[in-house]
Design a protein around this motif. Sequence first.
Motif, PDB file in Angstrom:
ATOM      1  N   PRO A 216      57.157  44.211  -1.931  1.00 32.67           N
ATOM      2  CA  PRO A 216      58.353  44.339  -2.784  1.00 32.67           C
ATOM      3  C   PRO A 216      59.190  45.562  -2.380  1.00 32.67           C
ATOM      4  O   PRO A 216      59.437  46.469  -3.170  1.00 32.67           O
ATOM      5  CB  PRO A 216      57.773  44.468  -4.194  1.00 32.67           C
ATOM      6  CG  PRO A 216      56.413  45.028  -3.997  1.00 32.67           C
ATOM      7  CD  PRO A 216      55.918  44.498  -2.684  1.00 32.67           C
ATOM      8  N   LEU A 217      59.623  45.558  -1.150  1.00 34.24           N
ATOM      9  CA  LEU A 217      60.399  46.647  -0.552  1.00 34.24           C
ATOM     10  C   LEU A 217      61.876  46.270  -0.535  1.00 34.24           C
ATOM     11  O   LEU A 217      62.239  45.164  -0.111  1.00 34.24           O
ATOM     12  CB  LEU A 217      59.909  46.903   0.881  1.00 34.24           C
ATOM     13  CG  LEU A 217      60.769  47.781   1.780  1.00 34.24           C
ATOM     14  CD1 LEU A 217      60.725  49.231   1.317  1.00 34.24           C
ATOM     15  CD2 LEU A 217      60.301  47.665   3.238  1.00 34.24           C
ATOM     16  N   ILE A 218      62.733  47.159  -0.994  1.00 35.18           N
ATOM     17  CA  ILE A 218      64.167  46.871  -1.053  1.00 35.18           C
ATOM     18  C   ILE A 218      64.810  47.193   0.295  1.00 35.18           C
ATOM     19  O   ILE A 218      64.790  48.337   0.748  1.00 35.18           O
ATOM     20  CB  ILE A 218      64.848  47.690  -2.167  1.00 35.18           C
ATOM     21  CG1 ILE A 218      64.254  47.322  -3.524  1.00 35.18           C
ATOM     22  CG2 ILE A 218      66.352  47.459  -2.157  1.00 35.18           C
ATOM     23  CD1 ILE A 218      64.821  48.127  -4.686  1.00 35.18           C
ATOM     24  N   SER A 219      65.384  46.160   0.930  1.00 40.59           N
ATOM     25  CA  SER A 219      66.063  46.357   2.218  1.00 40.59           C
ATOM     26  C   SER A 219      67.568  46.514   2.049  1.00 40.59           C
ATOM     27  O   SER A 219      68.243  47.081   2.901  1.00 40.59           O
ATOM     28  CB  SER A 219      65.772  45.190   3.158  1.00 40.59           C
ATOM     29  OG  SER A 219      66.283  43.976   2.626  1.00 40.59           O
ATOM     30  N   SER A 220      68.121  45.986   0.954  1.00 49.36           N
ATOM     31  CA  SER A 220      69.543  46.166   0.663  1.00 49.36           C
ATOM     32  C   SER A 220      69.775  45.939  -0.824  1.00 49.36           C
ATOM     33  O   SER A 220      69.019  45.218  -1.480  1.00 49.36           O
ATOM     34  CB  SER A 220      70.418  45.215   1.485  1.00 49.36           C
ATOM     35  OG  SER A 220      70.193  43.872   1.121  1.00 49.36           O
ATOM     36  N   VAL A 237      60.246  50.872  -3.333  1.00 50.07           N
ATOM     37  CA  VAL A 237      59.204  49.848  -3.395  1.00 50.07           C
ATOM     38  C   VAL A 237      58.865  49.613  -4.861  1.00 50.07           C
ATOM     39  O   VAL A 237      58.518  50.551  -5.588  1.00 50.07           O
ATOM     40  CB  VAL A 237      57.942  50.268  -2.623  1.00 50.07           C
ATOM     41  CG1 VAL A 237      56.884  49.168  -2.703  1.00 50.07           C
ATOM     42  CG2 VAL A 237      58.274  50.572  -1.171  1.00 50.07           C
ATOM     43  N   ILE A 238      58.982  48.361  -5.306  1.00 48.89           N
ATOM     44  CA  ILE A 238      58.696  48.015  -6.699  1.00 48.89           C
ATOM     45  C   ILE A 238      57.195  47.754  -6.823  1.00 48.89           C
ATOM     46  O   ILE A 238      56.660  46.854  -6.172  1.00 48.89           O
ATOM     47  CB  ILE A 238      59.510  46.790  -7.140  1.00 48.89           C
ATOM     48  CG1 ILE A 238      61.006  47.108  -7.027  1.00 48.89           C
ATOM     49  CG2 ILE A 238      59.157  46.387  -8.567  1.00 48.89           C
ATOM     50  CD1 ILE A 238      61.910  45.906  -7.168  1.00 48.89           C
ATOM     51  N   THR A 239      56.533  48.553  -7.638  1.00 51.80           N
ATOM     52  CA  THR A 239      55.072  48.434  -7.756  1.00 51.80           C
ATOM     53  C   THR A 239      54.649  47.608  -8.967  1.00 51.80           C
ATOM     54  O   THR A 239      53.534  47.097  -9.007  1.00 51.80           O
ATOM     55  CB  THR A 239      54.433  49.828  -7.851  1.00 51.80           C
ATOM     56  OG1 THR A 239      54.980  50.532  -8.992  1.00 51.80           O
ATOM     57  CG2 THR A 239      54.717  50.638  -6.593  1.00 51.80           C
TER      58      THR A 239
END
Length: 455
Positions: A216-220, A237-239
């Motif tokens: 859940p890693l934000i790329s944009s 990163v959304i945990t």
Amino acid sequence: MEFFGILGGTAGYVVAFIVALSIIVAVHEYGHYIVGRWCGIHAEVFSLGFGKVLYTRTDKRGTEWQVAALPFGGYVKFMGDANAASAGVDGEAMAGLSEAEKRRTMPGAPLWARAATVAAGPVFNFILSFLIFSAIVTVRGVPSEPVQVGTLQPLPQQVRVLEAGDTILQIDGKEITDIGSLYDATAELDLTRPVAYRIERDGAEMIVEGTTPFPPLISSVSPNSAAIDAGLEVGDVITAIDEQPITAFKELQDIVREGEGKPVALKVWREGEVLDFTMTPRRTDLPTPEGGFETRYLIGINGGLAFEPATDRLGPLKALEYGVRQTWFIVTSSISGLYNMVSGAISSCNLSGPLKIATTAGQMASQGGQSFIWFVAVLSTAVGLLNLFPIPVLDGGHLVFHAYEAVTGKPPPEKLLNVLMAIGLTLILSLMVFALGNDLFCEGGIFWKIRSWFV
């Protein structure tokens, strides 16, 4: 881009918008100017902006180049035009001119020369767009085939099983030949158990087990979205979502989709610190590959791989092909969107006005130079397309008049032309007012946000 960040807030957004619009207008008007010059039509004035002139100079050809105080447009006034909109003929200026001199005016030029000069503005906007898209994909490169691990992304408490230089051959038994097959294999993963990777490392094949390649890693972060309003950033990163721990971006997508617009609480890891965010997904109409639209609730983020894939450079022709395809996709999606708005299939709130465009410019600038330049290319395509609409005062309206002249052998009567220009101007102003209303009152708009503070 740091300059926009230093300005911050509204000022940064306005400056970013003015910079983007000035680039697009300059290219558009230069298209009119240079093609007109090639066709033997003399340009008297080339202006960036309207109103009080701040700077002016006259070149050796007699064209006055100027910068005006209101940086929200521009124009080229050709010899013989009654005004900057090329609406009508300046009879006084045309009187007494020789045939050779009349050939240098817009009204006295052959029909083909006038049509080419008018069409050049939107065409130059499209050229700017596909050149930018081509340049960006050239700089970025494309994921190599087979897929090879490049730089590993920083992730919280992540057990590393992949290493830089690994070539991914299979994921859970599915062959990986390119980045598309990696996406397909990941979509079908069972997230309740470890993922088996068959890889090649240092010339030897082996199997290692780890988590999904799509954490859940934000790329944009999408502009004008719940995520950007809440303060989420690229690299976060959304945990956990609603106190439920997650390890894959797909889990986040599923929970947001099933919630159908209900607020979500996120725990976010950012450079070693855990932060809490709450936001409400927004109803969004998304174009589909088939040409229609689907409505979904989104918070406005895209996921990224746990690693940056190694890339290969595209050749010039392949890069240009990509640029043309991307420009064409924006054109077709825009036309489809307008059709679906008019037919009522999707919300008219999808039509953005100057406030939302300015906000988008600032938000894209805040995400880096490449994002801002991409936005310039998208907006340039939109401006080129808008100018081709068959509405008097726009380039498309002038081309309709030229088509009428080609069929009948004479231009439209002056009185009719003036009436049509007035109607066209009314339509454009009405559309601008409607779009501004969207910016203020639709979901995500200024008054919508103010109202949400008290609800």
